[in-house]
Write a protein that holds these residues in place. Sequence first.
Motif, PDB file in Angstrom:
ATOM      1  N   SER A   1      -6.183   0.076  -8.650  1.00 43.77           N
ATOM      2  CA  SER A   1      -5.982   0.877  -7.434  1.00 43.77           C
ATOM      3  C   SER A   1      -6.895   0.425  -6.304  1.00 43.77           C
ATOM      4  CB  SER A   1      -6.225   2.364  -7.723  1.00 43.77           C
ATOM      5  OG  SER A   1      -5.303   2.841  -8.659  1.00 43.77           O
ATOM      6  N   ILE A   2      -8.152   0.212  -6.618  1.00 45.00           N
ATOM      7  CA  ILE A   2      -9.122  -0.209  -5.599  1.00 45.00           C
ATOM      8  C   ILE A   2      -8.772  -1.592  -5.055  1.00 45.00           C
ATOM      9  CG2 ILE A   2     -11.544  -0.892  -5.244  1.00 45.00           C
ATOM     10  CD1 ILE A   2     -12.236   1.420  -7.268  1.00 45.00           C
ATOM     11  N   VAL A   3      -8.423  -2.521  -5.954  1.00 47.97           N
ATOM     12  CA  VAL A   3      -8.077  -3.873  -5.522  1.00 47.97           C
ATOM     13  C   VAL A   3      -6.780  -3.858  -4.703  1.00 47.97           C
ATOM     14  CG1 VAL A   3      -7.466  -6.194  -6.324  1.00 47.97           C
ATOM     15  CG2 VAL A   3      -9.361  -4.983  -7.374  1.00 47.97           C
ATOM     16  N   THR A   4      -5.852  -2.978  -5.045  1.00 46.85           N
ATOM     17  CA  THR A   4      -4.620  -2.857  -4.260  1.00 46.85           C
ATOM     18  C   THR A   4      -4.939  -2.419  -2.838  1.00 46.85           C
ATOM     19  OG1 THR A   4      -3.295  -2.332  -6.213  1.00 46.85           O
ATOM     20  CG2 THR A   4      -2.396  -1.677  -4.082  1.00 46.85           C
ATOM     21  N   ILE A   5      -5.819  -1.466  -2.693  1.00 45.67           N
ATOM     22  CA  ILE A   5      -6.232  -1.027  -1.355  1.00 45.67           C
ATOM     23  C   ILE A   5      -6.928  -2.175  -0.627  1.00 45.67           C
ATOM     24  CG2 ILE A   5      -7.767   0.532  -0.084  1.00 45.67           C
ATOM     25  CD1 ILE A   5      -7.132   2.608  -2.367  1.00 45.67           C
ATOM     26  N   GLY A   6      -7.771  -2.913  -1.343  1.00 43.98           N
ATOM     27  CA  GLY A   6      -8.425  -4.078  -0.743  1.00 43.98           C
ATOM     28  C   GLY A   6      -7.426  -5.134  -0.311  1.00 43.98           C
ATOM     29  N   GLN A   7      -6.326  -5.263  -1.055  1.00 42.27           N
ATOM     30  CA  GLN A   7      -5.295  -6.238  -0.719  1.00 42.27           C
ATOM     31  C   GLN A   7      -4.703  -5.961   0.657  1.00 42.27           C
ATOM     32  OE1 GLN A   7      -1.710  -5.873  -2.969  1.00 42.27           O
ATOM     33  NE2 GLN A   7      -0.901  -7.828  -2.283  1.00 42.27           N
ATOM     34  N   PHE A   8      -4.640  -4.720   1.043  1.00 36.84           N
ATOM     35  CA  PHE A   8      -4.095  -4.379   2.354  1.00 36.84           C
ATOM     36  C   PHE A   8      -4.891  -5.037   3.483  1.00 36.84           C
ATOM     37  CE2 PHE A   8      -2.707  -0.143   0.354  1.00 36.84           C
ATOM     38  CZ  PHE A   8      -1.564  -0.725  -0.163  1.00 36.84           C
ATOM     39  N   PHE A   9      -6.145  -5.353   3.210  1.00 35.77           N
ATOM     40  CA  PHE A   9      -6.989  -5.966   4.236  1.00 35.77           C
ATOM     41  C   PHE A   9      -6.960  -7.488   4.192  1.00 35.77           C
ATOM     42  CE2 PHE A   9      -8.731  -1.737   3.527  1.00 35.77           C
ATOM     43  CZ  PHE A   9      -8.709  -1.252   4.820  1.00 35.77           C
ATOM     44  N   SER A  10      -6.215  -8.071   3.253  1.00 37.92           N
ATOM     45  CA  SER A  10      -6.160  -9.532   3.167  1.00 37.92           C
ATOM     46  C   SER A  10      -5.513 -10.136   4.411  1.00 37.92           C
ATOM     47  CB  SER A  10      -5.425  -9.979   1.903  1.00 37.92           C
ATOM     48  OG  SER A  10      -4.071  -9.573   1.934  1.00 37.92           O
ATOM     49  N   GLY A  11      -4.682  -9.376   5.091  1.00 36.45           N
ATOM     50  CA  GLY A  11      -4.072  -9.849   6.328  1.00 36.45           C
ATOM     51  C   GLY A  11      -5.065 -10.010   7.456  1.00 36.45           C
ATOM     52  N   ALA A  12      -6.259  -9.436   7.298  1.00 40.04           N
ATOM     53  CA  ALA A  12      -7.276  -9.551   8.341  1.00 40.04           C
ATOM     54  C   ALA A  12      -7.671 -11.007   8.569  1.00 40.04           C
ATOM     55  CB  ALA A  12      -8.506  -8.728   7.976  1.00 40.04           C
ATOM     56  N   PHE A  13      -7.644 -11.821   7.529  1.00 42.30           N
ATOM     57  CA  PHE A  13      -7.976 -13.239   7.680  1.00 42.30           C
ATOM     58  C   PHE A  13      -6.939 -13.945   8.548  1.00 42.30           C
ATOM     59  CE2 PHE A  13      -9.920 -12.042   3.595  1.00 42.30           C
ATOM     60  CZ  PHE A  13     -11.239 -12.374   3.872  1.00 42.30           C
ATOM     61  N   ILE A  14      -5.691 -13.569   8.369  1.00 42.73           N
ATOM     62  CA  ILE A  14      -4.629 -14.158   9.179  1.00 42.73           C
ATOM     63  C   ILE A  14      -4.731 -13.648  10.613  1.00 42.73           C
ATOM     64  CG2 ILE A  14      -2.122 -14.311   9.463  1.00 42.73           C
ATOM     65  CD1 ILE A  14      -2.040 -14.108   6.341  1.00 42.73           C
TER      66      ILE A  14
END
Length: 165
Positions: free
Chosen positions: A20-33
């Motif tokens: 669950s925590i990593v899934t929420i963190g995944q939402f921020f992976s677009g920040a690099f783009i």
Amino acid sequence: MESLSESLQPYKETVGSIASIVTIGQFFSGAFICRDIYKKKRTDGISAMPFIGGTVMYVKFKNKWEEVYRPSLRGVGLIAALFTYMAWEDPTKVEYRYGLIVTILMLLLMGAPLMEVKEILQKKDASNIPFPIVFAGFFVSMLWLLYGIILMNEFMIVCLWKLIQ
């Protein structure tokens, strides 16, 4: 598979919480783009689909507005259709069918970068693939697959197994 599930039962809550925590963190992976877009001041070569499906779209530097509005309207229409379906359908059937629909939509969202494969092969340039999003999606999928094995949840096991193969 059941023996694996039984041996992992003591870790069920831990794996579920981490997933669950990593899934929420995944939402921020677009920040690099987003950072790359900001540096280039352009969105050329970057698909909007991962952003539309996962987070609010930042359109300050978008040159072609129709590339944002059309997919956004489709997304809003899909969400409206799903909410209508949930209100209309028999509650005993919604869990299974809605789970299937959401699983398929997540697979499509995570596979969105693959829509660029033909162009990547033609140009022999993979710089347009959003690596942070793809990597985060793979890592999250692995965690949910492990959690699905622990729960012996068929949706999670079959769909996620097919995704990572």
